[in-house]
Design a protein around this motif. Structure first.
Motif, PDB file in Angstrom:
ATOM      1  N   UNK A   1       0.859  -1.195   0.000  1.00  0.00           N
ATOM      2  CA  UNK A   1       0.000   0.000   0.000  1.00  0.00           C
ATOM      3  C   UNK A   1       0.892   1.241   0.000  1.00  0.00           C
ATOM      4  N   UNK A   2       0.605   2.185  -0.858  1.00  0.00           N
ATOM      5  CA  UNK A   2       1.465   3.355  -0.995  1.00  0.00           C
ATOM      6  C   UNK A   2       1.347   4.271   0.217  1.00  0.00           C
ATOM      7  N   UNK A   3       2.445   4.991   0.570  1.00  0.00           N
ATOM      8  CA  UNK A   3       2.413   5.901   1.723  1.00  0.00           C
ATOM      9  C   UNK A   3       1.336   6.973   1.596  1.00  0.00           C
ATOM     10  N   UNK A   4       0.924   7.302   0.358  1.00  0.00           N
ATOM     11  CA  UNK A   4      -0.083   8.327   0.153  1.00  0.00           C
ATOM     12  C   UNK A   4      -1.503   7.802   0.205  1.00  0.00           C
ATOM     13  N   UNK A   5      -1.659   6.510   0.456  1.00  0.00           N
ATOM     14  CA  UNK A   5      -2.996   5.930   0.523  1.00  0.00           C
ATOM     15  C   UNK A   5      -3.728   6.454   1.750  1.00  0.00           C
ATOM     16  N   UNK A   6      -5.041   6.652   1.653  1.00  0.00           N
ATOM     17  CA  UNK A   6      -5.773   7.281   2.760  1.00  0.00           C
ATOM     18  C   UNK A   6      -6.148   6.306   3.872  1.00  0.00           C
ATOM     19  N   UNK A   7      -6.412   6.900   5.022  1.00  0.00           N
ATOM     20  CA  UNK A   7      -7.072   6.204   6.124  1.00  0.00           C
ATOM     21  C   UNK A   7      -8.562   6.498   6.020  1.00  0.00           C
ATOM     22  N   UNK A   8      -9.365   5.457   6.104  1.00  0.00           N
ATOM     23  CA  UNK A   8     -10.813   5.615   6.062  1.00  0.00           C
ATOM     24  C   UNK A   8     -11.340   5.624   7.494  1.00  0.00           C
ATOM     25  N   UNK A   9     -11.947   6.738   7.893  1.00  0.00           N
ATOM     26  CA  UNK A   9     -12.544   6.857   9.216  1.00  0.00           C
ATOM     27  C   UNK A   9     -14.042   6.614   9.069  1.00  0.00           C
ATOM     28  N   UNK A  10     -14.504   5.476   9.582  1.00  0.00           N
ATOM     29  CA  UNK A  10     -15.920   5.113   9.483  1.00  0.00           C
ATOM     30  C   UNK A  10     -16.583   5.493  10.798  1.00  0.00           C
ATOM     31  N   UNK A  11     -17.298   6.620  10.786  1.00  0.00           N
ATOM     32  CA  UNK A  11     -17.852   7.156  12.023  1.00  0.00           C
ATOM     33  C   UNK A  11     -18.925   8.176  11.706  1.00  0.00           C
ATOM     34  N   UNK A  12     -19.794   8.414  12.677  1.00  0.00           N
ATOM     35  CA  UNK A  12     -20.760   9.503  12.539  1.00  0.00           C
ATOM     36  C   UNK A  12     -20.031  10.838  12.648  1.00  0.00           C
ATOM     37  N   UNK A  13     -20.593  11.873  12.051  1.00  0.00           N
ATOM     38  CA  UNK A  13     -19.912  13.159  11.974  1.00  0.00           C
ATOM     39  C   UNK A  13     -19.802  13.863  13.320  1.00  0.00           C
ATOM     40  N   UNK A  14     -20.652  13.512  14.295  1.00  0.00           N
ATOM     41  CA  UNK A  14     -20.619  14.215  15.581  1.00  0.00           C
ATOM     42  C   UNK A  14     -19.881  13.428  16.657  1.00  0.00           C
ATOM     43  N   UNK A  15     -19.004  12.506  16.256  1.00  0.00           N
ATOM     44  CA  UNK A  15     -18.245  11.730  17.237  1.00  0.00           C
ATOM     45  C   UNK A  15     -16.940  12.445  17.562  1.00  0.00           C
ATOM     46  N   UNK A  16     -16.794  12.885  18.812  1.00  0.00           N
ATOM     47  CA  UNK A  16     -15.636  13.708  19.175  1.00  0.00           C
ATOM     48  C   UNK A  16     -14.343  12.907  19.181  1.00  0.00           C
ATOM     49  N   UNK A  17     -14.419  11.611  19.497  1.00  0.00           N
ATOM     50  CA  UNK A  17     -13.209  10.792  19.491  1.00  0.00           C
ATOM     51  C   UNK A  17     -12.673  10.638  18.077  1.00  0.00           C
ATOM     52  N   UNK A  18     -13.566  10.399  17.120  1.00  0.00           N
ATOM     53  CA  UNK A  18     -13.133  10.327  15.722  1.00  0.00           C
ATOM     54  C   UNK A  18     -12.583  11.669  15.251  1.00  0.00           C
ATOM     55  N   UNK A  19     -13.125  12.771  15.790  1.00  0.00           N
ATOM     56  CA  UNK A  19     -12.599  14.099  15.454  1.00  0.00           C
ATOM     57  C   UNK A  19     -11.135  14.208  15.854  1.00  0.00           C
ATOM     58  N   UNK A  20     -10.805  13.724  17.048  1.00  0.00           N
ATOM     59  CA  UNK A  20      -9.422  13.792  17.536  1.00  0.00           C
ATOM     60  C   UNK A  20      -8.496  12.971  16.645  1.00  0.00           C
TER      61      UNK A  20
ATOM     62  N   UNK B   1     -17.762  15.232  -0.050  1.00  0.00           N
ATOM     63  CA  UNK B   1     -16.514  16.001  -0.189  1.00  0.00           C
ATOM     64  C   UNK B   1     -15.314  15.169  -0.609  1.00  0.00           C
ATOM     65  N   UNK B   2     -15.431  13.842  -0.670  1.00  0.00           N
ATOM     66  CA  UNK B   2     -14.269  13.009  -0.928  1.00  0.00           C
ATOM     67  C   UNK B   2     -14.621  11.866  -1.882  1.00  0.00           C
ATOM     68  N   UNK B   3     -13.584  11.380  -2.573  1.00  0.00           N
ATOM     69  CA  UNK B   3     -13.685  10.176  -3.397  1.00  0.00           C
ATOM     70  C   UNK B   3     -12.548   9.260  -2.977  1.00  0.00           C
ATOM     71  N   UNK B   4     -12.855   8.001  -2.663  1.00  0.00           N
ATOM     72  CA  UNK B   4     -11.825   7.076  -2.208  1.00  0.00           C
ATOM     73  C   UNK B   4     -11.897   5.798  -3.029  1.00  0.00           C
ATOM     74  N   UNK B   5     -10.727   5.315  -3.455  1.00  0.00           N
ATOM     75  CA  UNK B   5     -10.646   4.031  -4.136  1.00  0.00           C
ATOM     76  C   UNK B   5     -10.726   2.910  -3.119  1.00  0.00           C
ATOM     77  N   UNK B   6     -11.651   1.984  -3.293  1.00  0.00           N
ATOM     78  CA  UNK B   6     -11.854   0.921  -2.316  1.00  0.00           C
ATOM     79  C   UNK B   6     -10.639   0.002  -2.191  1.00  0.00           C
ATOM     80  N   UNK B   7      -9.832  -0.080  -3.238  1.00  0.00           N
ATOM     81  CA  UNK B   7      -8.636  -0.932  -3.196  1.00  0.00           C
ATOM     82  C   UNK B   7      -7.373  -0.130  -2.894  1.00  0.00           C
ATOM     83  N   UNK B   8      -7.535   1.115  -2.408  1.00  0.00           N
ATOM     84  CA  UNK B   8      -6.380   1.945  -2.073  1.00  0.00           C
ATOM     85  C   UNK B   8      -6.386   2.412  -0.617  1.00  0.00           C
ATOM     86  N   UNK B   9      -7.271   1.896   0.192  1.00  0.00           N
ATOM     87  CA  UNK B   9      -7.352   2.296   1.600  1.00  0.00           C
ATOM     88  C   UNK B   9      -6.262   1.586   2.396  1.00  0.00           C
ATOM     89  N   UNK B  10      -5.473   2.342   3.135  1.00  0.00           N
ATOM     90  CA  UNK B  10      -4.372   1.743   3.895  1.00  0.00           C
ATOM     91  C   UNK B  10      -4.841   1.198   5.239  1.00  0.00           C
TER      92      UNK B  10
END
Length: 289
Positions: free
Chosen positions: A1-20, A63-72
């Motif tokens: 997986x390339x160093x530039x591959x994204x992290x996918x955060x699966x969470x509700x938008x109002x979760x403060x822990x995911x915000x951190x 706001x985002x587009x993510x490749x399903x086979x590029x998530x790190x």
């Protein structure tokens, strides 16, 4: 997986822990895509292809587009439940259609998000699911060497009253932190509370309840596990049973994890296949947890 591959955060938008977590990833210049399954299909579009080479495709948020086979990596943190189209949810008499759509979303989108090739999960949603059931938690904890106070799971009011009289003082604990809203839409929470046999009525018969002998404690421990490393905080000053209700009154100190407790925590994590975990323990007057 390339160093530039994204992290996918699966969470509700109002979760403060995911915000951190998101802020820290941004600080480290790690690409982040945040996705809430509860936004599907209204605000999330997915196109996944599968053949002999595996899974590929994309997921698009507002706001985002993510490749399903590029998530790190995938950070899975309390997303909202899967949903049906908003108009279908609101229509009278469309309960079956809305339920069908929700289940198709759960097994379709949920299955895709659980099968991203090469991704490191914290935690994998199916491992989270396995570890969500409190009876399984308690049985596994006993097997791993934790001290478990006498506990009763029942929908029988007579059994509950008998247990309270035999084991008192006894507390009631909810089996899951299920979303519950008041008349004004405000979020409501069921806290750990002490119960008396006289308080138990026919309402006990309506669903499963968990009762547990109350253990007198002088402090609490929060043990957080990340990738095999343990971080333990001693919490003091709570004026009530559930320290989460009294954050302003608490004091915290970082301590070494007691070796016996560390062994049990590692065994528990291995049993459920977890990468991340957070444990709460009471410290008895004899110093045992």
């Amino acid at each position: 997986m390339s160093p530039g591959a994204p992290v996918l955060v699966v969470s509700r938008l109002d979760d403060v822990t995911a915000d951190v977590v998101t802020r820290e990833l941004n600080r480290r210049r790690v690409p982040v895509v945040r996705l809430d399954p509860g936004d599907f299909p209204a605000a999330v579009t997915v196109a996944a292809r599968l053949d002999s080479t595996g899974l590929r495709g994309s997921a698009r948020t507002p706001t985002r587009l993510v490749g399903l086979d590029h998530v790190r990596s995938v950070y899975w943190r309390r997303p909202r439940p899967y949903a049906a189209p908003p108009k279908l949810e609101k229509r009278e008499g469309e309960g079956q259609a809305a339920r069908w759509c929700r289940e198709e979303a759960r097994y379709g989108l949920g299955g895709i998000l659980a099968a991203l090739p090469g991704a490191h999960y914290v935690n994998h949603p199916w491992r989270n699911r396995d570890a969500e059931y409190k009876p399984a938690q308690l049985a596994t904890a006993a097997h791993c060497g934790f001290d478990i106070p006498p506990t009763l799971l029942t929908n029988d009011p007579r059994e509950a009253a008998s247990f309270v009289r035999e084991q008192g003082p006894v507390v009631y604990k909810p089996l899951r932190n299920t979303d519950y809203r008041g008349a004004e839409g405000e979020a409501l929470t069921v806290w750990v509370e002490e119960v008396d046999a006289a308080d138990l009525d026919a309402g006990v018969a309506r669903t499963m309840h968990l009762f547990q002998r109350r253990v007198a404690s002088v402090a609490d421990l929060r043990v957080t596990v990340v990738g095999g490393e343990l971080f333990t905080v001693r919490i003091e000053g709570s004026p009530g049973l559930d320290w989460r209700r009294h954050y302003d009154a608490l004091s915290y100190s970082l301590i070494d994890t007691p070796p016996r407790l560390a062994r049990s925590v590692h065994a528990y994590m291995e049993t459920f296949g977890l990468v991340f975990g957070a444990f709460d323990f009471g410290v008895g007057q004899d110093g045992r947890t």
